[in-house]
Design an enzyme around this catalytic site. Structure first.
Site, PDB file in Angstrom:
ATOM      1  N   ASN A 126      -9.268   3.108  -7.563  1.00 31.89           N
ATOM      2  CA  ASN A 126      -8.628   2.624  -8.635  1.00 31.89           C
ATOM      3  C   ASN A 126      -9.200   1.237  -9.362  1.00 31.89           C
ATOM      4  O   ASN A 126      -9.243   1.194 -10.585  1.00 31.89           O
ATOM      5  CB  ASN A 126      -7.297   2.252  -8.372  1.00 31.89           C
ATOM      6  N   CYS A 174      -4.411  -9.837  -5.607  1.00 30.87           N
ATOM      7  CA  CYS A 174      -3.740  -9.553  -6.985  1.00 30.87           C
ATOM      8  C   CYS A 174      -2.380 -10.443  -6.984  1.00 30.87           C
ATOM      9  O   CYS A 174      -2.223 -11.308  -7.873  1.00 30.87           O
ATOM     10  CB  CYS A 174      -3.150  -8.269  -7.271  1.00 30.87           C
ATOM     11  N   ASN A 228      -5.551  -2.954   3.033  1.00 29.04           N
ATOM     12  CA  ASN A 228      -5.431  -4.578   2.847  1.00 29.04           C
ATOM     13  C   ASN A 228      -4.252  -5.286   3.175  1.00 29.04           C
ATOM     14  O   ASN A 228      -4.324  -6.628   3.137  1.00 29.04           O
ATOM     15  CB  ASN A 228      -6.266  -5.018   1.559  1.00 29.04           C
ATOM     16  N   PRO A 252      -5.443   3.766  -1.415  1.00 25.42           N
ATOM     17  CA  PRO A 252      -5.634   3.599  -0.017  1.00 25.42           C
ATOM     18  C   PRO A 252      -6.176   2.112   0.669  1.00 25.42           C
ATOM     19  O   PRO A 252      -6.131   1.622   1.438  1.00 25.42           O
ATOM     20  CB  PRO A 252      -6.608   4.794   0.141  1.00 25.42           C
TER      21      PRO A 252
END
Length: 320
Positions: A12, A131, A170, A165
């Protein structure tokens, strides 16, 4: 002439990176994508878009024609994979922009400390934290430049559907890396990070909460905190258009009987700063609710573009 770049990882994040580079960047030229799944959507899209591909990972990338001209490699795989990818690529002198929480290189948040690392030439392996870190560390830094922050806590809530995934692999590294970066980049004496995979249907866009305990006994300091956070949010929004405050910055007194010493130690704490954010994705590859992907890829491209521009300036100086 644009700077040639490649992407490691066809999931992604890697696919969103590729599409952004092809559509938006006037500084960077997307030349290759490397994955490990020959049937991945990312590699299929890359081939259709005329981008060179390999399903042999970092070693396959090195073997591609034109690899010698690549200057910057984005790693959008996983923290564990980045360790081996870095070892493979190290002999070739490429700049690595690491979108995993591996944190081999320095933490970089464009709105906070990119200039510092460019000035130091510290750009061999740049770590984009996480993020949640990209969304919240700017706010912690904005607060800490106005008042001491003995403790800062961030909570990143992302749509479960946006966590592929790689993101799920992570999770542990996310909390560790983000917590450290809240301290080292954000300026908090102690940092804490949490992530929530929200299973709500329809999926909700990324929401982030930043809580800081501060020593701000006077009204002028509290107003400076509010202004500083608002300015920082505007700075991040320049490269992540969907980044915004959900409501005004709150600075509230800490009750005298609240046991904040368990978080802040012996430091003086007078107020709590509460900042509520949301990040709407640009929907270049995934739906708009995947703001967690959008902020990572947008921040990584912002870093790469600044590195490319800085190198171009140095080359011009050397030639003159």
């Amino acid at each position: 002439m644009r700077t040639k770049v490649a992407v490691l990882g066809s999931g992604n994040i890697g696919t969103d990176l590729m599409i952004k580079l092809l559509r938006l960047s006037e500084t960077l030229e997307m030349t290759a994508m490397a994955g490990i799944d020959p049937g991945s959507d990312g590699l299929a899209r890359a081939r259709r878009l005329g981008v060179a591909t390999t399903a042999d990972g970092a070693r396959g990338l090195v073997a591609l024609d034109g690899f010698a001209d690549v200057e910057i490699v984005f790693d959008a795989t996983s923290a564990r994979a980045h360790l081996s990818n870095e070892a493979v690529l190290r002999p070739y002198g490429k700049t690595l922009i690491d979108l995993t929480p591996a944190a081999i290189g320095p933490y970089v948040v464009p709105a906070v400390n990119l200039d510092e690392h460019l000035a130091a030439g510290d750009i061999g392996n740049v770590n984009m934290v996480t993020c949640g870190g990209q969304a919240t560390i700017p706010v912690v830094a904005a607060v800490s430049r106005s008042a001491p922050v003995p403790y800062a806590e961030i909570v990143a809530s992302i749509a479960s559907k946006s966590a592929g995934p790689g993101t799920r692999a992570n999770i542990d590294e996310f909390t560790e890396t983000t917590s450290r970066a809240v301290e080292r980049v954000g300026g908090a004496a102690r940092g804490k990070a949490l992530i929530v995979l929200n299973p709500a249907e329809p999926p909700l866009i990324m929401r982030d909460t930043v809580l800081c305990l501060v020593d701000a006994p006077d009204a002028a300091t509290r107003e400076a905190i509010r202004s500083s956070v608002e300015e920082m949010v505007a700075s991040v929004a320049r490269y992540v258009p969907g980044y915004r405050l959900k409501q005004p910055v709150q600075v509230t007194p800490v009750p005298a009987d609240q046991p904040v010493h368990t978080l802040a130690g012996a430091a003086t704490v007078t107020h709590q700063v509460s900042v509520f954010l949301e990040v709407e994705g640009a929907a270049h590859y995934l739906p708009a609710y995947a703001g967690n992907l959008d902020i990572m890829t947008s921040a990584a491209i912002a870093v790469a573009e600044r590195i490319a521009v800085a190198r171009g300036g140095l080359l011009k100086e050397a030639r003159s």
